[in-house]
Scaffold this active site. Structure first.
Site, PDB file in Angstrom:
ATOM      1  CD  GLU A 167       7.456  -4.059  -2.686  1.00 11.75           C
ATOM      2  OE1 GLU A 167       8.386  -4.247  -1.886  1.00 11.75           O
ATOM      3  OE2 GLU A 167       6.520  -4.880  -2.846  1.00 11.75           O
ATOM      4  CB  THR A 199      11.818  -3.546  -1.484  1.00  9.08           C
ATOM      5  OG1 THR A 199      10.670  -3.751  -0.650  1.00  9.08           O
ATOM      6  CG2 THR A 199      11.506  -2.496  -2.523  1.00  9.08           C
ATOM      7  CE  LYS A 255      15.673 -10.624   7.807  1.00 14.33           C
ATOM      8  NZ  LYS A 255      14.684  -9.547   7.838  1.00 14.33           N
ATOM      9  CG  ASP A 256      11.578 -12.046   0.189  1.00 16.37           C
ATOM     10  OD1 ASP A 256      11.794 -13.099   0.836  1.00 16.37           O
ATOM     11  OD2 ASP A 256      10.753 -11.987  -0.745  1.00 16.37           O
ATOM     12  CG  MET A 257       9.416  -9.826   5.181  1.00 17.61           C
ATOM     13  SD  MET A 257       8.642  -8.475   6.099  1.00 17.61           S
ATOM     14  CE  MET A 257       7.344  -9.319   6.981  1.00 17.61           C
ATOM     15  CD  GLU A 258       6.383 -10.116   0.672  1.00 18.01           C
ATOM     16  OE1 GLU A 258       7.528  -9.796   0.231  1.00 18.01           O
ATOM     17  OE2 GLU A 258       5.760  -9.435   1.499  1.00 18.01           O
ATOM     18  CG  ASP A 267      16.510  -3.109   4.610  1.00 18.24           C
ATOM     19  OD1 ASP A 267      15.447  -3.061   3.988  1.00 18.24           O
ATOM     20  OD2 ASP A 267      16.971  -4.169   5.077  1.00 18.24           O
TER      21      ASP A 267
HETATM   22  N1  ADE Z   1      12.013  -5.976   2.694  1.00 20.72           N
HETATM   23  C1  ADE Z   1      12.813  -4.916   2.610  1.00 20.72           C
HETATM   24  N2  ADE Z   1      13.830  -5.001   3.499  1.00 20.72           N
HETATM   25  C2  ADE Z   1      13.659  -6.174   4.173  1.00 20.72           C
HETATM   26  C3  ADE Z   1      14.363  -6.832   5.201  1.00 20.72           C
HETATM   27  N3  ADE Z   1      15.471  -6.312   5.731  1.00 20.72           N
HETATM   28  N4  ADE Z   1      13.887  -8.014   5.637  1.00 20.72           N
HETATM   29  C4  ADE Z   1      12.765  -8.547   5.099  1.00 20.72           C
HETATM   30  N5  ADE Z   1      12.064  -7.961   4.134  1.00 20.72           N
HETATM   31  C5  ADE Z   1      12.499  -6.793   3.660  1.00 20.72           C
END
Ligand code: ADE
Length: 242
Positions: free
Chosen positions: A14, A90, A173-176, A199
């Site tokens: 990224e 992303t 929706k992410d992870m950070e 996605d």
């Molecule tokens: N990063 C990219 N796509 C993701 C998803 N669906 N959920 C969490 N983090 C993401």
């Protein structure tokens, strides 16, 4: 006039297009014990720094997720004292909201944890974070999409998480993001997110397949979006940080 901005980015895939675009060079800014990496440069008159979470030394894989993001943000704030933090990356989004793969979204309002479930009055809300984000409405003319970003520690979306995301009004929706925003809030540094969609979480397709297939498209679009924002900020002396 904003003079000092730091990007917080989880994955090197990224970050690399941005490092190239802005001509940043790597600096040994942090303790060698830490996996985080930092790059520095000046573009359009703005001092830019970029920090990635770094990699697991055994697997060679990026340290995605909240723990590394919080530590990266802490190190970045301490070392570079930015006026503004940008969490770029992303994310997943909802087709039913009109999202398409490759779309670039800016955070609005607040970021929230969608998988912190503590059903005790007070701790329920606190555990979800609800951290305010910088007023990206000032970037309206750039034509980005806008969404409430929610953060969890998993790529998939079990029913319980989906229920929470819907209750919280989550669109991205992410992870950070929420981990970054928490550390930013502690240090009173304004923060916002720019997220490119890899996605569609309601497409019925396996998220990990979509993520890997669309990563290059999303990171290219993310880079273009970041460039447009920095150019805009450089040309906007009246932008409000608070
Ligand atoms: N990063 C990219 N796509 C993701 C998803 N669906 N959920 C969490 N983090 C993401």
């Amino acid at each position: 006039m904003i003079e000092n901005i730091t990007f917080i980015i989880a994955m090197e895939a990224e970050a690399m297009p941005l490092i190239d675009k802005f001509g940043l060079t790597e600096e040994a800014a942090f303790s060698p014990k830490l996996p985080m990496r930092a790059w520095k440069g000046k573009w359009q008159g703005i001092n830019l720094t970029l920090v990635t979470n770094g990699k697991n030394k055994d697997t060679g894989l990026d340290l995605i997720g909240c723990e590394a993001a919080a530590l990266a943000t802490f190190q970045a704030v301490k070392e570079f004292q930015p006026q503004l933090l940008i969490n770029a990356g992303t994310a997943g989004a909802f087709e039913e909201n009109g999202a398409r793969v490759g779309d670039v979204y800016l955070s609005r309002d607040r970021v929230v944890f969608h998988d912190h479930r503590v059903p005790i009055p007070g701790w329920d809300h606190q555990s979800e974070g609800h951290f305010p984000v910088w007023d990206t409405g000032q970037l309206r003319t750039l034509g980005f999409k806008y969404g409430i970003v929610t953060t969890g520690s998993s790529l998939d979306m079990p029913q319980e998480d989906e229920k929470n995301i819907r209750r919280l009004g989550g669109e991205i929706k992410d992870m950070e993001a929420a981990a970054v925003a928490w550390v930013a809030l502690l240090h009173e540094v304004p923060v916002f997110c720019i997220k490119a969609v890899t996605d569609l979480v309601d497409s019925g397709k396996p998220t990990h397949d979509e993520f890997l297939r669309n990563l290059r498209l999303a990171t290219n679009n993310l880079c273009d979006g970041c460039e447009r924002i920095i150019r805009f900020l450089a040309q906007s002396p009246d932008i409000r940080l608070r």
